[in-house]
Design a protein around this motif. Structure first.
Motif, PDB file in Angstrom:
ATOM      1  N   VAL A 100       0.841  -1.196   0.000  1.00 30.61           N
ATOM      2  CA  VAL A 100       0.000   0.000   0.000  1.00 30.61           C
ATOM      3  C   VAL A 100       0.878   1.247   0.000  1.00 30.61           C
ATOM      4  N   ARG A 101       1.882   1.254   0.853  1.00 27.53           N
ATOM      5  CA  ARG A 101       2.780   2.417   0.943  1.00 27.53           C
ATOM      6  C   ARG A 101       3.513   2.653  -0.385  1.00 27.53           C
ATOM      7  N   ARG A 102       3.762   1.584  -1.131  1.00 29.40           N
ATOM      8  CA  ARG A 102       4.490   1.701  -2.389  1.00 29.40           C
ATOM      9  C   ARG A 102       3.701   2.493  -3.435  1.00 29.40           C
ATOM     10  N   LEU A 103       2.380   2.493  -3.329  1.00 27.91           N
ATOM     11  CA  LEU A 103       1.579   3.303  -4.244  1.00 27.91           C
ATOM     12  C   LEU A 103       1.700   4.795  -3.936  1.00 27.91           C
ATOM     13  N   ALA A 104       2.047   5.111  -2.701  1.00 25.06           N
ATOM     14  CA  ALA A 104       2.089   6.509  -2.252  1.00 25.06           C
ATOM     15  C   ALA A 104       3.469   7.119  -2.345  1.00 25.06           C
ATOM     16  N   LEU A 105       4.512   6.295  -2.197  1.00 22.06           N
ATOM     17  CA  LEU A 105       5.885   6.781  -2.181  1.00 22.06           C
ATOM     18  C   LEU A 105       6.716   5.921  -3.115  1.00 22.06           C
ATOM     19  N   PRO A 120       9.797  18.407   0.212  1.00 23.15           N
ATOM     20  CA  PRO A 120       9.733  16.949   0.272  1.00 23.15           C
ATOM     21  C   PRO A 120       8.422  16.515   0.929  1.00 23.15           C
ATOM     22  N   PRO A 121       7.707  15.559   0.345  1.00 24.75           N
ATOM     23  CA  PRO A 121       6.413  15.157   0.894  1.00 24.75           C
ATOM     24  C   PRO A 121       6.545  14.118   2.000  1.00 24.75           C
ATOM     25  N   VAL A 122       5.611  14.191   2.932  1.00 25.65           N
ATOM     26  CA  VAL A 122       5.513  13.216   4.017  1.00 25.65           C
ATOM     27  C   VAL A 122       4.126  12.584   3.952  1.00 25.65           C
ATOM     28  N   HIS A 260       6.198  20.512  13.689  1.00 24.19           N
ATOM     29  CA  HIS A 260       5.308  19.895  14.682  1.00 24.19           C
ATOM     30  C   HIS A 260       6.006  18.820  15.501  1.00 24.19           C
ATOM     31  N   ARG A 261       7.307  18.629  15.276  1.00 19.47           N
ATOM     32  CA  ARG A 261       8.131  17.680  16.018  1.00 19.47           C
ATOM     33  C   ARG A 261       7.605  16.247  15.845  1.00 19.47           C
ATOM     34  N   LEU A 262       7.346  15.878  14.603  1.00 22.18           N
ATOM     35  CA  LEU A 262       6.858  14.551  14.266  1.00 22.18           C
ATOM     36  C   LEU A 262       8.012  13.689  13.754  1.00 22.18           C
ATOM     37  N   ALA A 263       7.900  12.373  13.937  1.00 24.39           N
ATOM     38  CA  ALA A 263       8.934  11.434  13.513  1.00 24.39           C
ATOM     39  C   ALA A 263       8.665  10.983  12.084  1.00 24.39           C
ATOM     40  N   LEU A 264       9.706  11.017  11.247  1.00 22.01           N
ATOM     41  CA  LEU A 264       9.574  10.684   9.839  1.00 22.01           C
ATOM     42  C   LEU A 264      10.431   9.473   9.491  1.00 22.01           C
ATOM     43  N   ALA A 265       9.869   8.597   8.662  1.00 24.39           N
ATOM     44  CA  ALA A 265      10.609   7.441   8.163  1.00 24.39           C
ATOM     45  C   ALA A 265      10.948   7.676   6.698  1.00 24.39           C
ATOM     46  N   PRO A 266      12.233   7.693   6.326  1.00 29.59           N
ATOM     47  CA  PRO A 266      12.588   7.879   4.918  1.00 29.59           C
ATOM     48  C   PRO A 266      12.089   6.712   4.066  1.00 29.59           C
ATOM     49  N   GLU A 267      11.607   7.039   2.872  1.00 29.25           N
ATOM     50  CA  GLU A 267      11.154   6.017   1.916  1.00 29.25           C
ATOM     51  C   GLU A 267      11.419   6.548   0.514  1.00 29.25           C
ATOM     52  N   GLY A 268      12.500   6.074  -0.110  1.00 33.88           N
ATOM     53  CA  GLY A 268      12.859   6.570  -1.428  1.00 33.88           C
ATOM     54  C   GLY A 268      13.091   8.068  -1.379  1.00 33.88           C
ATOM     55  N   PRO A 269      12.493   8.810  -2.315  1.00 35.31           N
ATOM     56  CA  PRO A 269      12.688  10.258  -2.329  1.00 35.31           C
ATOM     57  C   PRO A 269      11.745  11.018  -1.394  1.00 35.31           C
ATOM     58  N   GLY A 270      10.972  10.313  -0.584  1.00 35.49           N
ATOM     59  CA  GLY A 270      10.038  10.963   0.333  1.00 35.49           C
ATOM     60  C   GLY A 270      10.120  10.392   1.733  1.00 35.49           C
ATOM     61  N   LEU A 296      14.578   6.505  12.015  1.00 35.34           N
ATOM     62  CA  LEU A 296      13.629   7.616  11.992  1.00 35.34           C
ATOM     63  C   LEU A 296      14.350   8.951  12.041  1.00 35.34           C
ATOM     64  N   ILE A 297      13.773   9.945  11.381  1.00 26.35           N
ATOM     65  CA  ILE A 297      14.258  11.319  11.481  1.00 26.35           C
ATOM     66  C   ILE A 297      13.411  12.041  12.506  1.00 26.35           C
ATOM     67  N   ARG A 298      14.044  12.540  13.534  1.00 28.50           N
ATOM     68  CA  ARG A 298      13.328  13.254  14.595  1.00 28.50           C
ATOM     69  C   ARG A 298      13.840  14.677  14.682  1.00 28.50           C
ATOM     70  N   PRO A 299      12.968  15.627  15.022  1.00 25.93           N
ATOM     71  CA  PRO A 299      13.396  17.026  15.138  1.00 25.93           C
ATOM     72  C   PRO A 299      14.464  17.176  16.202  1.00 25.93           C
TER      73      PRO A 299
END
Length: 299
Positions: A100-105, A120-122, A260-270, A296-299
């Motif tokens: 499912v995630r592969r369709l989005a990123l 860059p989109p999240v 907003h100090r949210l945690a991000l997981a890198p996935e390809g270019p997003g 994870l990328i954290r602020p």
């Protein structure tokens, strides 16, 4: 509507320039893009199989909304009768299901969304449907109000051909230019008691601008991209026996997410937002999904 086939860039197109002049013109004028046949049947089938698998397994962390009763509950608690007779919205399979995630990123859609956001989109949520939702006309920024204006974009992916009687997506080209209603607290985020005033404002603007609704009769693999400010909803479901399998993704900007100090997981270019599953009334704290393989990328 007539599909502008020239918008679809070929595989391997220059990711640094993902938008053609026609795409940019349409986005500025209408607040949307149509990407016909963007995903192959195999890509779509993999995501749809993942959704079926979640239902078959009674995936314990997945949360659904019953569109008939309005109840939110864990997928595992949906009765067999309700599965047969009700319509459901499945929340945030992207947190659990790679297909499912592969369709989005991916290397094709992510640069397009990045160009529209200017950042860059999240990926921040996914909504999966077997049938139309019959949702009334609305704009996404009411409920997912971005910190920075225009830093929210959505895409709708057709997992099958859409029949006119299945409640296809309805939208108003150009409605993204309507000045956003200001609620009593000074924000653009909805206040439920004031929604009739918002509706009156939008209807008056639609009439004044002579905007006309259009219907998206999608083919399997088509992608519909829209601005957070585009007025849209679902048409009436004239044949309840028909499905309208689809998945919707929303994206915030990396800039806003880090603010907003949210945690991000890198996935390809997003990136995708690593967070808890939605809360269910009366249940324990929402479950966390498995940690991603990438740090994870954290602020």
């Amino acid at each position: 509507m007539k599909f502008p086939w020239k918008w679809l860039r070929p595989r391997g197109a220059d990711a640094a320039s993902p938008l053609t002049a026609s795409m940019r013109e349409c986005w500025d004028r209408d607040g949307l893009l149509v990407l016909p046949g963007f995903y192959s049947p195999a890509e779509v089938d993999a995501a749809e199989a993942s959704l079926r698998e979640a239902w078959a397994q009674g995936a314990p962390r997945i949360v659904v909304d019953d569109l008939v009763t309005g109840e939110r509950l864990p997928l595992a608690r949906v009765s067999e009768q309700a599965r047969r007779e009700h319509r459901f919205k499945v929340s945030d399979l992207y947190l659990e299901r790679e297909a499912v995630r592969r369709l989005a990123l991916n290397e094709r859609i992510t640069p397009i969304v990045a160009a529209l956001l200017g950042q860059p989109p999240v990926l921040c949520n996914s909504l999966s449907f077997e049938q139309g939702s019959a949702q009334p006309d609305h704009v996404d920024s009411l409920y997912m109000t971005p910190r920075s204006p225009h830093h929210l974009v959505a895409i709708w992916v057709a997992l099958e051909d859409t029949h006119p009687d299945a409640g296809p997506l309805r939208y108003y080209p150009g409605s993204h230019k309507i000045p956003q209603y200001v609620f009593s607290n000074g924000s653009h985020h909805f206040i439920q008691d004031e929604m009739p005033l918002w509706d009156r404002h939008m209807r008056a603007q639609v009439e004044a601008l002579k905007l006309q609704p259009e219907v998206f009769l999608a083919r399997k693999g088509d992608v519909f991209v829209w601005s957070a400010y585009l007025l849209h909803g679902d048409s009436d479901i004239r044949d309840p026996a028909r499905t309208r399998k689809s998945v919707v993704f929303h994206y915030l900007s990396k800039q806003d997410c880090l603010a907003h100090r949210l945690a991000l997981a890198p996935e390809g270019p997003g990136f995708w937002l690593y967070r808890q599953h939605p809360a269910v009334p009366g249940e324990d704290d929402p479950a966390w999904p498995p940690l991603p393989a990438t740090p994870l990328i954290r602020p």
